[in-house]
Design an enzyme around this catalytic site. Structure first.
Site, PDB file in Angstrom:
ATOM      1  N   ILE A 139       0.844  -1.194   0.000  1.00 41.49           N
ATOM      2  CA  ILE A 139       0.000   0.000   0.000  1.00 41.49           C
ATOM      3  C   ILE A 139       0.882   1.247   0.000  1.00 41.49           C
ATOM      4  O   ILE A 139       0.621   2.204  -0.724  1.00 41.49           O
ATOM      5  CB  ILE A 139      -0.940  -0.005   1.228  1.00 41.49           C
ATOM      6  N   ARG A 147      -0.607  -1.544  13.879  1.00 43.45           N
ATOM      7  CA  ARG A 147      -1.767  -0.706  13.555  1.00 43.45           C
ATOM      8  C   ARG A 147      -2.436  -0.207  14.828  1.00 43.45           C
ATOM      9  O   ARG A 147      -2.861   0.946  14.913  1.00 43.45           O
ATOM     10  CB  ARG A 147      -2.754  -1.505  12.702  1.00 43.45           C
ATOM     11  N   CYS A 181      11.330 -14.872   6.132  1.00 46.88           N
ATOM     12  CA  CYS A 181      12.467 -15.557   6.767  1.00 46.88           C
ATOM     13  C   CYS A 181      11.974 -16.694   7.662  1.00 46.88           C
ATOM     14  O   CYS A 181      12.665 -17.688   7.850  1.00 46.88           O
ATOM     15  CB  CYS A 181      13.350 -14.571   7.531  1.00 46.88           C
TER      16      CYS A 181
END
Ligand SMILES: [Zn+2]
Length: 680
Positions: free
Chosen positions: A35, A129, A180
């Site tokens: 985004i 967030r 990873c």
């Protein structure tokens, strides 16, 4: 359309001062990924010129298909710094400041956030967030939140005291899988399924020019993992410039080391001339499940906190030899669509042994090359292709045996592999456009025109976007409700002991405090080991600014919870030297709507009851919602957890089916919405 709306929006767009307003607006973009790349570009082409961007990540090969600001030569470099440089190339007079760092670091506290006109989130994890939401609410800076999952996306708008905040509606955590972890340190069945499907299946049977993370210089594990660990340490200890320099050096070194390996890599997974399908399958098996695992297990620093993976040896699993082991059982024949039945593994709910998983692995690779060779090189995983599911189940099970993770039956692995949602560039582009529209509304002073918008997978009444007026704030919300407190004190003199006994216990009637702030943790109560009690007690005489993990500074947010009271709230530390004694006889001032000590017990009781009601209401809303989807095709959902996403996909598909037969009244209701994309 109300008259107020007509006045405010889109009339505000014609305001002669708007271009200057956008130019001057101080914008913080959190996240420079899928985004974020779109967002930064859309911001500068819309007239924004003063932007700061924060991102912890470095660029991965698998980002390149959609994070369009990045090129192959950027792999391994900071996303934030690279994005900023590329954007400056698009608009040279824009001021773009990059922070290659974690937004949860103390330097990005409330005071930092207060320096911005607006915060735009393009984050992929719930923890960050929520953190940014709390900072934005505390600083009273408008926040435009966003999220995407496959074809679905949403943009929500959060203004302190005007709209609900990001946490007013509880969210389920979206599931993402760091590359990873997939590559080197899987610890859940889904990690193995994603690896088998997205990395191995694509590599063996997909387009040969398709880039996967198996091609990364660090793909072989050990060195890559170590390097990532070192980088994150240096992020904390050094300035951004130094970190970036180090990144580049590491990257150059990596490239040199990796070049040779890359040449081998590029051809390793390709079947060699004169190599039989079975020889090829055996070679891939030994690479993936024996040699790579041995190499990885040898990197001792990776396995200080968990057991190293164990290699599988084909000679032990199949002592009779690979060819004999995959001979069809009885009269069964290998078909182009399945190998399981002819190997005597007809039960889809059965979990395979390492030996059986190895047999299916070899046999399915052979079946692709012997029965479907024309498709090899252009296949993508399809959960309705039984052979693909058999391969992925076997490949995933073998990896699970390497890492001592529970394996999945064919049936379960099919469900897991089929539910993996991939990021889609177009979704990110649409969502970023919507973020900028809402940002302009806020800055243009058109708050009543703000919309939280949901992007659906299928059009509903010919509309893909569902805009909704933001809900009002929920008073009981932990993040934006009455539970957020501010503590004004001198952080260099207030001790942890005073904070616990005076502020929390005496003023707030906290019973058994559990405190966290970044790496700092303080705990009381039963169930603690004696040495833990000692460790925590030793912290009490320390000034709160001198606590482990960087201490509590001005702008730090202390998370306070008390399981015994079902109490949880955030406390913002505001450092203030020389507090006037008449105002603060105890050396601190508590602000916010703190419950008074004598009311607390009662209030907690009430809150517990409310919780019960709230839960029930949520269930009721879901029922209502399901009904709504069936009846009108309108899709209006709020969170982006995996379950939620699956529900939205089901819902929107159903919506289309029923939408065809919609009556005029329902259509009229949908037509009242603005800003929808109408498909013709
Ligand atoms: Zn809230």
């Amino acid at each position: 359309m109300s008259s107020a709306k007509t006045e405010e929006w889109p009339c505000a767009l014609k305001n002669a001062e708007l271009p200057q307003t956008l130019k001057n607006a101080r914008v913080l973009c959190v996240g420079a990924g899928g985004i974020g790349c779109e967002l930064l570009k859309t911001l500068v082409v819309s007239g924004f010129e003063n932007i700061q961007v924060i991102d912890l990540d470095t660029i991965e090969t698998s980002n390149l298909n959609r994070q369009f600001l990045f090129r192959r030569q950027h792999v391994g470099q900071s996303k934030a710094a690279t994005a900023a440089n590329v954007i400056k190339g698009i608009k040279s007079n824009a001021s773009i400041t990059a922070h290659h760092a974690n937004v949860k670091e103390a330097q990005f506290g409330v005071d930092f956030i207060k320096g911005f006109s607006i915060i735009l989130n393009g984050l992929d994890n719930l923890e960050a967030r929520r953190h940014v939401n709390r900072l934005a609410m505390a600083a009273e800076v408008p926040l435009v939140e966003s999220g995407t999952a496959g074809y679905l996306g949403q943009v929500t708008v959060h203004l302190k005291n005007r709209t609900e905040c990001f946490e007013c509606t509880p969210k389920t955590a979206p599931k993402t899988y760091p590359i990873c972890t997939l590559r080197n340190t899987p610890d859940k069945p889904i990690h193995c399924v994603v690896w088998a499907k997205d990395l191995l299946f694509s590599r063996l049977f997909g387009r040969s020019d398709e880039v996967t993370d198996l091609d990364d210089p660090a793909a072989e594990g050990g060195p890559g993992e170590q390097q990532e660990g070192q980088q994150s340490t240096s992020n904390g200890a050094e300035g951004n410039g130094v970190t970036q320099q180090k990144d580049q050096n590491t990257n150059q070194k990596n490239e040199e080391e990796g070049r040779k390996r890359k040449e081998e890599e590029a051809t390793f997974f390709v079947r060699r001339e004169a190599e039989s399908p079975l020889e090829y399958a055996v070679r891939v098996f030994q690479r993936a499940y024996t040699h790579d695992i041995e190499r990885l297990a040898a990197v001792k620093t990776m396995w200080t906190k968990r057991a190293p993976p164990k290699p599988l040896h084909l000679s032990q699993l199949l002592p009779e030899g690979p060819a004999a082991a995959i001979q069809p059982v009885g009269q069964a024949e290998v078909t182009p669509t399945s190998v399981c039945k002819c190997l005597g593994l007809g039960n889809p709910n059965e979990k395979w042994s390492p030996r059986d998983a190895a047999r299916v692995f070899l046999a399915s690779v052979c079946a692709y090359y012997e029965k479907r060779s024309a498709e090899v090189g252009s296949l993508t995983f399809d959960k309705d292709d039984d052979l693909a599911v058999e391969f992925v189940t076997a490949a995933s099970a073998l990896r699970s045996f390497n890492y001592d993770i529970p394996t999945q039956s064919l049936f379960d692995a099919k469900g897991m592999a089929g539910n993996i949602i991939h990021a889609i560039a177009t979704t990110n582009a649409i969502i970023s456009g919507l973020i900028v529209i809402e940002a302009i509304k806020i800055l243009a002073g058109a708050p009543s025109a703000l919309r939280s918008t949901y992007l659906n997978e299928q059009p509903s009444s010919k509309r893909l976007l569902g805009p909704n007026k933001p809900e009002p704030p929920k008073p009981e919300c932990l993040a934006c409700g009455t539970a957020t407190l501010t503590l004004r004190a001198n952080a260099h003199t207030l001790t942890l002991g005073a904070l616990v006994s005076q502020v929390l216990k005496r003023h707030l009637a906290v019973n058994v405090p559990f405190l966290t702030c970044g790496d700092f943790m303080y705990e009381e109560g039963e169930g603690l080991e004696e040495d833990e009690v000692e460790t925590y007690r030793a912290l009490l005489p320390r000034a709160i600014s001198k606590l482990p993990g960087g201490g509590l500074q001005g702008g730090s947010i202390l998370n306070v919870s008390d399981e015994s009271q079902h109490l949880k709230f955030d406390m913002i530390i505001q450092h203030q030297e020389d507090l006037p004694e008449e105002e603060a006889p105890e050396g601190f001032i508590l602000e916010g709507s703190a419950p008074k000590p004598q009311e607390l017990q009662q209030q907690n009781h009430a809150a517990a009851e409310e919780d019960g009601v709230q839960e029930k209401q949520q269930v009721d809303q879901r029922k209502t919602h399901a009904h709504k989807v069936d009846a009108s095709g309108a899709v209006d959902l709020i969170s982006d957890g995996e379950e939620e996403v699956a529900r939205r996909q089901r819902g929107s598909k159903r919506g289309v089916a029923s939408g065809d037969g919609e009556g005029p009244s329902k259509r009229a209701r949908m037509d009242q919405t603005e800003e929808a994309i109408v498909l013709d």
